[in-house]
Design a protein around this motif. Structure first.
Motif, PDB file in Angstrom:
ATOM      1  N   ILE A  13       0.855  -1.209   0.000  1.00 45.94           N
ATOM      2  CA  ILE A  13       0.000   0.000   0.000  1.00 45.94           C
ATOM      3  C   ILE A  13       0.881   1.246   0.000  1.00 45.94           C
ATOM      4  CG2 ILE A  13      -1.732   1.310   1.293  1.00 45.94           C
ATOM      5  CD1 ILE A  13      -2.713  -1.416   2.413  1.00 45.94           C
ATOM      6  N   ARG A  14       1.949   1.209   0.801  1.00 52.33           N
ATOM      7  CA  ARG A  14       2.891   2.342   0.816  1.00 52.33           C
ATOM      8  C   ARG A  14       3.473   2.576  -0.573  1.00 52.33           C
ATOM      9  NH1 ARG A  14       6.085   0.339   6.111  1.00 52.33           N
ATOM     10  NH2 ARG A  14       5.115   1.664   7.686  1.00 52.33           N
ATOM     11  N   GLY A  16       1.957   2.160  -3.268  1.00 50.51           N
ATOM     12  CA  GLY A  16       0.934   2.629  -4.197  1.00 50.51           C
ATOM     13  C   GLY A  16       0.054   1.536  -4.768  1.00 50.51           C
ATOM     14  N   GLN A  18      -3.103  -0.707  -4.806  1.00 49.32           N
ATOM     15  CA  GLN A  18      -4.426  -0.558  -4.187  1.00 49.32           C
ATOM     16  C   GLN A  18      -5.052  -1.879  -3.756  1.00 49.32           C
ATOM     17  OE1 GLN A  18      -7.265   2.025  -5.976  1.00 49.32           O
ATOM     18  NE2 GLN A  18      -5.748   3.469  -6.708  1.00 49.32           N
ATOM     19  N   PHE A  21      -5.063  -2.920  -0.163  1.00 54.00           N
ATOM     20  CA  PHE A  21      -5.910  -2.074   0.684  1.00 54.00           C
ATOM     21  C   PHE A  21      -7.297  -2.690   0.829  1.00 54.00           C
ATOM     22  CE2 PHE A  21      -9.081   1.203   1.323  1.00 54.00           C
ATOM     23  CZ  PHE A  21      -8.608   1.805   2.473  1.00 54.00           C
ATOM     24  N   TYR A  25      -9.078  -3.438   4.239  1.00 54.31           N
ATOM     25  CA  TYR A  25     -10.405  -2.881   4.536  1.00 54.31           C
ATOM     26  C   TYR A  25     -11.355  -4.005   4.944  1.00 54.31           C
ATOM     27  CZ  TYR A  25     -14.399   0.267   4.238  1.00 54.31           C
ATOM     28  OH  TYR A  25     -15.495   1.026   4.548  1.00 54.31           O
ATOM     29  N   LEU A  50     -15.844   6.114  10.019  1.00 52.49           N
ATOM     30  CA  LEU A  50     -15.111   4.952   9.492  1.00 52.49           C
ATOM     31  C   LEU A  50     -14.237   5.384   8.305  1.00 52.49           C
ATOM     32  CD1 LEU A  50     -14.709   1.812   9.498  1.00 52.49           C
ATOM     33  CD2 LEU A  50     -16.499   1.721   7.776  1.00 52.49           C
ATOM     34  N   GLN A  51     -14.826   6.176   7.416  1.00 52.05           N
ATOM     35  CA  GLN A  51     -14.058   6.648   6.254  1.00 52.05           C
ATOM     36  C   GLN A  51     -12.901   7.537   6.713  1.00 52.05           C
ATOM     37  OE1 GLN A  51     -15.135   5.553   3.057  1.00 52.05           O
ATOM     38  NE2 GLN A  51     -16.497   4.345   4.337  1.00 52.05           N
ATOM     39  N   GLU A  52     -13.177   8.419   7.689  1.00 52.13           N
ATOM     40  CA  GLU A  52     -12.127   9.321   8.198  1.00 52.13           C
ATOM     41  C   GLU A  52     -10.973   8.513   8.796  1.00 52.13           C
ATOM     42  OE1 GLU A  52     -11.927  12.523   7.894  1.00 52.13           O
ATOM     43  OE2 GLU A  52     -13.889  12.808   6.998  1.00 52.13           O
ATOM     44  N   PHE A  54      -9.984   5.436   8.047  1.00 53.37           N
ATOM     45  CA  PHE A  54      -9.156   4.800   7.010  1.00 53.37           C
ATOM     46  C   PHE A  54      -8.313   5.842   6.255  1.00 53.37           C
ATOM     47  CE2 PHE A  54     -11.494   0.949   7.834  1.00 53.37           C
ATOM     48  CZ  PHE A  54     -10.548  -0.023   7.584  1.00 53.37           C
ATOM     49  N   ILE A  55      -8.867   7.034   6.057  1.00 54.36           N
ATOM     50  CA  ILE A  55      -8.071   8.094   5.420  1.00 54.36           C
ATOM     51  C   ILE A  55      -6.889   8.445   6.322  1.00 54.36           C
ATOM     52  CG2 ILE A  55      -8.099  10.556   4.793  1.00 54.36           C
ATOM     53  CD1 ILE A  55     -11.010  10.072   3.783  1.00 54.36           C
ATOM     54  N   LEU A  58      -4.212   5.849   6.115  1.00 50.93           N
ATOM     55  CA  LEU A  58      -3.380   6.042   4.916  1.00 50.93           C
ATOM     56  C   LEU A  58      -2.401   7.196   5.117  1.00 50.93           C
ATOM     57  CD1 LEU A  58      -6.001   5.549   2.045  1.00 50.93           C
ATOM     58  CD2 LEU A  58      -4.091   4.050   2.603  1.00 50.93           C
ATOM     59  N   ASP A  59      -2.885   8.280   5.770  1.00 49.87           N
ATOM     60  CA  ASP A  59      -2.007   9.430   6.026  1.00 49.87           C
ATOM     61  C   ASP A  59      -0.834   9.050   6.921  1.00 49.87           C
ATOM     62  OD1 ASP A  59      -3.588  11.097   4.538  1.00 49.87           O
ATOM     63  OD2 ASP A  59      -4.698  11.922   6.240  1.00 49.87           O
ATOM     64  N   LEU A  61       0.369   5.940   7.552  1.00 52.58           N
ATOM     65  CA  LEU A  61       0.942   4.608   7.327  1.00 52.58           C
ATOM     66  C   LEU A  61       2.473   4.617   7.360  1.00 52.58           C
ATOM     67  CD1 LEU A  61      -0.431   1.922   6.980  1.00 52.58           C
ATOM     68  CD2 LEU A  61      -0.250   2.175   4.508  1.00 52.58           C
ATOM     69  N   ASP A  62       3.064   5.706   6.863  1.00 55.61           N
ATOM     70  CA  ASP A  62       4.533   5.779   6.869  1.00 55.61           C
ATOM     71  C   ASP A  62       5.100   5.833   8.285  1.00 55.61           C
ATOM     72  OD1 ASP A  62       4.884   5.544   4.177  1.00 55.61           O
ATOM     73  OD2 ASP A  62       4.796   7.704   3.790  1.00 55.61           O
TER      74      ASP A  62
END
Lengths: 182, 195
Positions: A13-14, A16, A18, A21, A25, A50-52, A54-55, A58-59, A61-62
């Motif tokens: 995922i890092r 890129g 998809q 993911f 999920y 829930l959407q927030e 997961f966003i 992703l923000d 993840l690093d």
């Protein structure tokens, strides 16, 4: 599915990709949605949060270094997000049970479920979070300690107090349930 | 189990405890048994009364857009990245009044929805005959009494429509409410027919 598999997904995922993911999920969304729903007590807010979450995952993840398990890291982030959301929302009252237009579980004792929801909603914040995470969502005290940033002993003692409070509130329901099972 | 209790237990095996220590040990063990009973009660309670949490929705458009922005494409895909970022921006600014993403299909959920529809249909069938008789009887009653019953009837109709709209979402509370409204209707029809 091992933690190594998850680390493989995260690397992809890092990078890129998809497809992993979707697996992530599928694995984490329902339990996270349960938490969102129990914390917000409103379906639409729970869907948004829930959407927030997961966003946000992703923000961030690093920043995941693998020092704890990914699941613990994930649920810590999710729970902190929900606690911040509730703090931001301030004194605005919960939507409450009357605004929960959701299905009954077939075969469930609906009056008991409603009484339990009301009693849980009346618990103080600390007790409620530990009760939800342990008794309703099946996290261990060690996981709860990591997620909430408290000691496992604190989690145990808060759970006991929450249960005692619920026992007081639901004494008549508990007696009836015991008779039914007997 | 705390260290104090372990220590008391060890000593109770090796030596006779003082009455005070024995009392402490008994109390601690009783409390431990009490805590086990409490845990069992809560397990039973949570099992009999699971909170009806709906299935998690599929990833929404904002999350999809964010995921698209996660990709690190080669230079020739920079246009795609720019488009994804633009889409993310548009979606972020899009009014929240847009219809939510359809939840993922879940057979158990669908089954619950069908059961709810069946329950409502059964209620309607049960009261349909009484309703016809009550309408006929209402025409025979003195106007003042008939008006009073009609007002009650209209109120129950409004409540029923409200509950039915919510029962479309397989709402446990609304279904309970619907059952209560139907019970009240049966009482009203009984009263009309007995007049």
């Amino acid at each position: 599915m091992t933690p190594q598999d998850e680390l493989g997904w995260i690397d992809k995922i890092r990078g890129g990709d998809q497809a992993p993911f979707e697996q992530l999920y599928a694995r984490y969304s329902q339990r996270t949605f349960n938490l969102c729903y129990r914390f917000t007590r409103d379906r639409h807010e729970a869907e948004d949060q829930l959407q927030e979450i997961f966003i946000r995952v992703l923000d961030k993840l690093d920043a995941f270094r693998g020092e704890s398990s990914f699941a613990t890291w994930f649920y810590r982030l999710a729970t902190n997000h929900l606690l911040n959301f509730k703090a931001r929302r301030g004194n605005r009252p919960d939507a409450g049970l009357d605004a929960m237009p959701e299905a009954g579980v077939p075969g469930a004792d609906v009056p008991l479920a409603l009484a339990l929801e009301r009693a849980v909603a009346q618990l103080s914040e600390g007790y409620r979070h530990v009760f939800i995470l342990h008794d309703q969502e099946g996290f261990t005290h060690e996981e709860i300690a990591d997620i909430l940033g408290i000691e496992p002993a604190t989690s145990r003692s808060q759970l006991t107090r929450a249960r005692l409070r619920l026992r007081e509130c639901l004494a008549s329901h508990i007696a009836t349930s015991k008779e039914q099972v007997a | 189990m705390n260290e104090d209790l372990i220590e008391l237990l060890s000593r109770s095996l090796d030596e006779k405890l003082s009455p005070a220590d024995q009392a402490r040990l008994d109390e601690a063990l009783a409390q431990s048994a009490e805590l086990r009973a409490l845990a069992e009660e809560m397990t039973l309670l949570v099992r009999l009364a699971p909170t009806p949490v709906p299935p998690a929705p599929a990833p929404g458009p904002r999350l999809r857009a964010r995921l698209a922005a996660q990709t690190r494409p080669s230079r020739r895909w920079h246009w795609g990245l720019a488009l994804a970022a633009a889409a993310a921006l548009v979606l972020a600014l899009w009014p929240r009044t847009q219809a939510p993403a359809a939840p993922a299909f879940d057979p158990a959920w669908e089954n619950a929805r069908l059961n709810a529809a069946e329950v409502r249909q059964r209620y309607h069938q049960d009261v349909a005959h009484m309703e016809q008789l009550a309408i006929l009887k209402l025409a025979e009653l003195p106007p003042e009494q008939a008006r009073r019953y009609a007002a009650q009837w209209a109120g129950l109709d409004r409540m029923m429509r409200f509950c039915e709209r919510r029962a479309d979402a397989v709402d446990a509370v609304a279904l309970q409410g619907l059952a209560q409204v139907f019970a009240a209707r049966v009482q009203l029809y009984d009263a009309i027919l007995a007049s």
